[in-house]
Scaffold this motif. Structure first.
Motif, mmCIF file in Angstrom:
data_model
loop_
_atom_site.group_PDB
_atom_site.id
_atom_site.type_symbol
_atom_site.label_atom_id
_atom_site.label_comp_id
_atom_site.label_asym_id
_atom_site.label_seq_id
_atom_site.Cartn_x
_atom_site.Cartn_y
_atom_site.Cartn_z
ATOM 1 N N LEU A 20 0.830 -1.211 0.000
ATOM 2 C CA LEU A 20 0.000 0.000 0.000
ATOM 3 C C LEU A 20 0.864 1.260 0.000
ATOM 4 O O LEU A 20 0.569 2.217 -0.721
ATOM 5 N N VAL A 21 1.930 1.264 0.783
ATOM 6 C CA VAL A 21 2.813 2.435 0.849
ATOM 7 C C VAL A 21 3.521 2.640 -0.488
ATOM 8 O O VAL A 21 3.656 3.769 -0.957
ATOM 9 N N GLU A 22 3.967 1.551 -1.124
ATOM 10 C CA GLU A 22 4.615 1.672 -2.430
ATOM 11 C C GLU A 22 3.652 2.191 -3.487
ATOM 12 O O GLU A 22 4.035 2.962 -4.355
ATOM 13 N N HIS A 23 2.405 1.776 -3.408
ATOM 14 C CA HIS A 23 1.419 2.176 -4.414
ATOM 15 C C HIS A 23 0.909 3.605 -4.180
ATOM 16 O O HIS A 23 0.852 4.406 -5.104
ATOM 17 N N TYR A 24 0.520 3.904 -2.934
ATOM 18 C CA TYR A 24 -0.097 5.197 -2.637
ATOM 19 C C TYR A 24 0.871 6.213 -2.044
ATOM 20 O O TYR A 24 0.695 7.420 -2.233
ATOM 21 N N GLY A 25 1.844 5.775 -1.292
ATOM 22 C CA GLY A 25 2.697 6.682 -0.528
ATOM 23 C C GLY A 25 2.015 7.005 0.796
ATOM 24 O O GLY A 25 0.812 6.832 0.955
ATOM 25 N N TRP A 26 2.816 7.458 1.772
ATOM 26 C CA TRP A 26 2.266 7.718 3.106
ATOM 27 C C TRP A 26 1.223 8.824 3.092
ATOM 28 O O TRP A 26 0.208 8.744 3.792
ATOM 29 N N GLU A 59 -9.186 -3.384 9.422
ATOM 30 C CA GLU A 59 -10.209 -3.713 8.429
ATOM 31 C C GLU A 59 -10.197 -2.717 7.269
ATOM 32 O O GLU A 59 -10.344 -3.103 6.111
ATOM 33 N N LYS A 60 -9.988 -1.442 7.570
ATOM 34 C CA LYS A 60 -9.923 -0.424 6.503
ATOM 35 C C LYS A 60 -8.703 -0.631 5.611
ATOM 36 O O LYS A 60 -8.791 -0.493 4.392
ATOM 37 N N VAL A 61 -7.573 -0.972 6.215
ATOM 38 C CA VAL A 61 -6.343 -1.206 5.448
ATOM 39 C C VAL A 61 -6.523 -2.438 4.563
ATOM 40 O O VAL A 61 -6.161 -2.420 3.379
ATOM 41 N N GLU A 62 -7.083 -3.501 5.117
ATOM 42 C CA GLU A 62 -7.303 -4.722 4.336
ATOM 43 C C GLU A 62 -8.277 -4.462 3.192
ATOM 44 O O GLU A 62 -8.079 -4.930 2.069
ATOM 45 N N TYR A 63 -9.322 -3.685 3.444
ATOM 46 C CA TYR A 63 -10.297 -3.346 2.408
ATOM 47 C C TYR A 63 -9.632 -2.555 1.282
ATOM 48 O O TYR A 63 -9.849 -2.837 0.098
ATOM 49 N N LEU A 64 -8.797 -1.584 1.640
ATOM 50 C CA LEU A 64 -8.096 -0.778 0.633
ATOM 51 C C LEU A 64 -7.151 -1.644 -0.188
ATOM 52 O O LEU A 64 -7.046 -1.482 -1.405
ATOM 53 N N TYR A 65 -6.474 -2.584 0.470
ATOM 54 C CA TYR A 65 -5.567 -3.494 -0.240
ATOM 55 C C TYR A 65 -6.342 -4.352 -1.245
ATOM 56 O O TYR A 65 -5.911 -4.520 -2.391
ATOM 57 N N LEU A 66 -7.482 -4.885 -0.818
ATOM 58 C CA LEU A 66 -8.300 -5.693 -1.724
ATOM 59 C C LEU A 66 -8.773 -4.865 -2.913
ATOM 60 O O LEU A 66 -8.752 -5.317 -4.056
ATOM 61 N N LYS A 67 -9.192 -3.641 -2.622
ATOM 62 C CA LYS A 67 -9.677 -2.745 -3.682
ATOM 63 C C LYS A 67 -8.552 -2.396 -4.657
ATOM 64 O O LYS A 67 -8.755 -2.386 -5.873
ATOM 65 N N MET A 68 -7.349 -2.127 -4.124
ATOM 66 C CA MET A 68 -6.196 -1.761 -4.949
ATOM 67 C C MET A 68 -5.841 -2.907 -5.903
ATOM 68 O O MET A 68 -5.502 -2.672 -7.060
ATOM 69 N N ASN A 69 -5.915 -4.142 -5.420
ATOM 70 C CA ASN A 69 -5.544 -5.307 -6.234
ATOM 71 C C ASN A 69 -6.717 -5.930 -6.978
ATOM 72 O O ASN A 69 -6.570 -7.002 -7.568
ATOM 73 N N LYS A 70 -7.861 -5.260 -6.929
ATOM 74 C CA LYS A 70 -9.073 -5.719 -7.620
ATOM 75 C C LYS A 70 -9.430 -7.161 -7.234
ATOM 76 O O LYS A 70 -9.786 -7.986 -8.066
ATOM 77 N N LEU A 71 -9.333 -7.431 -5.935
ATOM 78 C CA LEU A 71 -9.719 -8.731 -5.385
ATOM 79 C C LEU A 71 -11.155 -8.634 -4.869
ATOM 80 O O LEU A 71 -11.666 -7.527 -4.660
ATOM 81 N N PRO A 72 -11.816 -9.761 -4.664
ATOM 82 C CA PRO A 72 -13.201 -9.711 -4.175
ATOM 83 C C PRO A 72 -13.281 -9.014 -2.816
ATOM 84 O O PRO A 72 -12.508 -9.321 -1.908
ATOM 85 N N LEU A 73 -14.213 -8.084 -2.710
ATOM 86 C CA LEU A 73 -14.374 -7.318 -1.483
ATOM 87 C C LEU A 73 -15.338 -8.040 -0.544
ATOM 88 O O LEU A 73 -16.336 -8.617 -0.995
ATOM 89 N N PRO A 74 -15.071 -7.981 0.757
ATOM 90 C CA PRO A 74 -15.981 -8.621 1.710
ATOM 91 C C PRO A 74 -17.257 -7.802 1.851
ATOM 92 O O PRO A 74 -17.262 -6.592 1.597
ATOM 93 N N GLU A 75 -18.311 -8.480 2.279
ATOM 94 C CA GLU A 75 -19.549 -7.764 2.549
ATOM 95 C C GLU A 75 -19.362 -6.966 3.827
ATOM 96 O O GLU A 75 -18.698 -7.406 4.755
ATOM 97 N N LYS A 76 -19.958 -5.780 3.869
ATOM 98 C CA LYS A 76 -19.889 -4.970 5.075
ATOM 99 C C LYS A 76 -20.767 -5.618 6.131
ATOM 100 O O LYS A 76 -21.931 -5.910 5.885
ATOM 101 N N LYS A 77 -20.187 -5.858 7.312
ATOM 102 C CA LYS A 77 -20.928 -6.467 8.398
ATOM 103 C C LYS A 77 -21.280 -5.398 9.411
ATOM 104 O O LYS A 77 -20.395 -4.755 9.965
#
Length: 118
Positions: A20-26, A59-77
């Protein structure tokens, strides 16, 4: 328990954060997820320490990582208790509540009834 449907299975939190840091930067990462460890003197070490203790931020970091890599996103609980804290904090709060209810006596129930009423 199997991890067949978990796209994050086998990915270490450190590798996830580094990507995430390499892709977006801090700076942009701090804009997307507003936490102090990303905005003030950021480092992988301090961010990992915070993310391991804070469930909602992880959870927010994991969600952003999934979104960045176009992986299936979890349902919001939805959370029933609307309380967002680390698993450790939730267990500690639950233990305190259980300990207090076990030690409840009539004297505890009468405490400050002159102020709060019965």
């Amino acid at each position: 328990m199997t991890q067949v449907n978990n796209p994050l299975h086998g990915i270490k939190l450190e590798n996830l954060l580094t990507d995430l840091v390499e892709h977006y930067g801090w700076e942009e990462l701090g804009d997307r997820i507003d936490v102090r460890c990303f905005n003030h003197d950021p480092s992988i070490k301090s961010s990992l320490r915070f993310l391991r203790k804070t469930l909602w931020a992880r959870e927010k970091v994991e969600y952003l990582y999934l979104k960045m890599n176009k992986l299936p996103l979890p349902e919001k609980k939805p959370r029933d208790d609307h309380y967002q804290a680390s698993d450790k904090s939730l267990r500690a709060a639950s233990n305190r509540l259980n300990a207090h209810s076990d030690n409840n006596s009539d004297d505890d129930n009468q405490l400050n009834t002159n102020i709060w009423g019965s």
